[in-house]
Design an enzyme around this catalytic site. Sequence first.
Site, PDB file in Angstrom:
ATOM      1  N   PRO A  70     -12.395 -38.069  -6.012  1.00  0.00           N
ATOM      2  CA  PRO A  70     -13.872 -37.365  -6.361  1.00  0.00           C
ATOM      3  C   PRO A  70     -13.957 -38.566  -8.349  1.00  0.00           C
ATOM      4  O   PRO A  70     -15.519 -38.931  -7.758  1.00  0.00           O
ATOM      5  CB  PRO A  70     -13.646 -36.119  -7.139  1.00  0.00           C
ATOM      6  CG  PRO A  70     -12.054 -35.733  -7.120  1.00  0.00           C
ATOM      7  CD  PRO A  70     -11.645 -36.916  -6.209  1.00  0.00           C
ATOM      8  N   GLY A  71     -13.447 -38.725  -8.411  1.00  0.00           N
ATOM      9  CA  GLY A  71     -13.728 -39.648  -9.461  1.00  0.00           C
ATOM     10  C   GLY A  71     -14.564 -41.297  -8.856  1.00  0.00           C
ATOM     11  O   GLY A  71     -15.715 -41.883  -9.381  1.00  0.00           O
ATOM     12  N   PHE A 117      -5.277 -44.857 -13.237  1.00  0.00           N
ATOM     13  CA  PHE A 117      -4.414 -45.448 -14.045  1.00  0.00           C
ATOM     14  C   PHE A 117      -5.796 -46.614 -15.151  1.00  0.00           C
ATOM     15  O   PHE A 117      -5.136 -46.614 -16.398  1.00  0.00           O
ATOM     16  CB  PHE A 117      -4.078 -47.501 -13.111  1.00  0.00           C
ATOM     17  CG  PHE A 117      -3.645 -46.685 -11.852  1.00  0.00           C
ATOM     18  CD1 PHE A 117      -2.043 -46.654 -12.487  1.00  0.00           C
ATOM     19  CD2 PHE A 117      -3.876 -46.339 -10.764  1.00  0.00           C
ATOM     20  CE1 PHE A 117      -1.007 -46.569 -11.312  1.00  0.00           C
ATOM     21  CE2 PHE A 117      -3.406 -47.143  -9.369  1.00  0.00           C
ATOM     22  CZ  PHE A 117      -1.785 -46.937  -9.745  1.00  0.00           C
ATOM     23  N   LYS A 142     -17.518 -48.353 -18.569  1.00  0.00           N
ATOM     24  CA  LYS A 142     -16.353 -48.696 -17.277  1.00  0.00           C
ATOM     25  C   LYS A 142     -17.096 -49.343 -15.860  1.00  0.00           C
ATOM     26  O   LYS A 142     -17.085 -50.441 -15.322  1.00  0.00           O
ATOM     27  CB  LYS A 142     -15.728 -47.669 -17.148  1.00  0.00           C
ATOM     28  CG  LYS A 142     -14.673 -48.183 -15.663  1.00  0.00           C
ATOM     29  CD  LYS A 142     -14.125 -46.820 -15.188  1.00  0.00           C
ATOM     30  CE  LYS A 142     -13.168 -47.401 -13.635  1.00  0.00           C
ATOM     31  NZ  LYS A 142     -12.510 -46.307 -13.030  1.00  0.00           N
ATOM     32  N   THR A 157     -14.252 -39.528   1.171  1.00  0.00           N
ATOM     33  CA  THR A 157     -12.861 -40.117   0.202  1.00  0.00           C
ATOM     34  C   THR A 157     -12.067 -38.953  -0.317  1.00  0.00           C
ATOM     35  O   THR A 157     -12.436 -38.275  -0.228  1.00  0.00           O
ATOM     36  CB  THR A 157     -13.273 -40.960  -1.367  1.00  0.00           C
ATOM     37  OG1 THR A 157     -12.429 -41.060  -1.939  1.00  0.00           O
ATOM     38  CG2 THR A 157     -14.670 -40.093  -1.813  1.00  0.00           C
ATOM     39  N   ASP A 165     -11.212 -48.718  -0.769  1.00  0.00           N
ATOM     40  CA  ASP A 165      -9.892 -49.080  -1.136  1.00  0.00           C
ATOM     41  C   ASP A 165      -9.177 -49.688  -2.384  1.00  0.00           C
ATOM     42  O   ASP A 165     -10.000 -51.124  -2.272  1.00  0.00           O
ATOM     43  CB  ASP A 165      -9.005 -49.683   0.268  1.00  0.00           C
ATOM     44  CG  ASP A 165      -7.653 -49.524   0.522  1.00  0.00           C
ATOM     45  OD1 ASP A 165      -7.055 -48.268   0.426  1.00  0.00           O
ATOM     46  OD2 ASP A 165      -6.721 -50.787   0.531  1.00  0.00           O
TER      47      ASP A 165
END
Length: 185
Positions: free
Chosen positions: A10-11, A142, A162, A7, A65
């Site tokens: 990094p998040g 977001f 989260k 990816t 994705d």
Amino acid sequence: MILKIITSNPGKVEEFRRALGGLGIDTEHVRLPYDEVQTSDLEEVVRKGMEEIRSRGIRDFIIDDSGLFVDSLRGFPGVWSAYAQKTIGNRGILRLLEGETDRRGRFGCCIGCDIGGETIIVMGISEGSILHEERGLGGFGFDPIFSHDGVSSFAELSPEEKDAVSHRGNAVRLLREELAKRLLV
Ligand code: ITT
């Protein structure tokens, strides 16, 4: 075993590392661009991405994705979320929703995992709504404008909070189960 997390984000890597801990798998962050086909389906993007990465001889990896789907925008930004994030950003999404009372939306996350050439595909969803302003400093993308409970934004939650309710958290829990079955045999 080393699982490559392919990816540019990094998040996502942080969230995968937390969620896959304790399985006896080492992870490695790999930035390897691959084509994201233009389709309205996250799973199709993942399947095509996996094919392309495998065609380069790479095995033992995960790709993800994801997207934010806003009901009153007929699912936009959806599979175009990365593009929308880079161009109009969170403020642009808020502007599109100015005066809109139906704020419902959801995050979707599709993860494709190759383990020794075998495919595992899992999906996770997080239902919620788009806030009226950006809130919080945590997370990424977001997160400041999305709330699962209409109160706190994802960016105001701790990483663990989260994970407990997010699309990626839900998807990775399914992936963990599948990986655990294979690692035990
Ligand atoms: P890849 O290299 O993995 O494709 P990306 O950031 O381009 O990284 P996507 O193509 O999946 O990821 O695009 C999804 C967009 O949605 C991107 O802008 C992300 O920042 C955002 N997004 C994905 N998951 C999110 C999450 O958990 N919280 C907030 N925003 C998220």
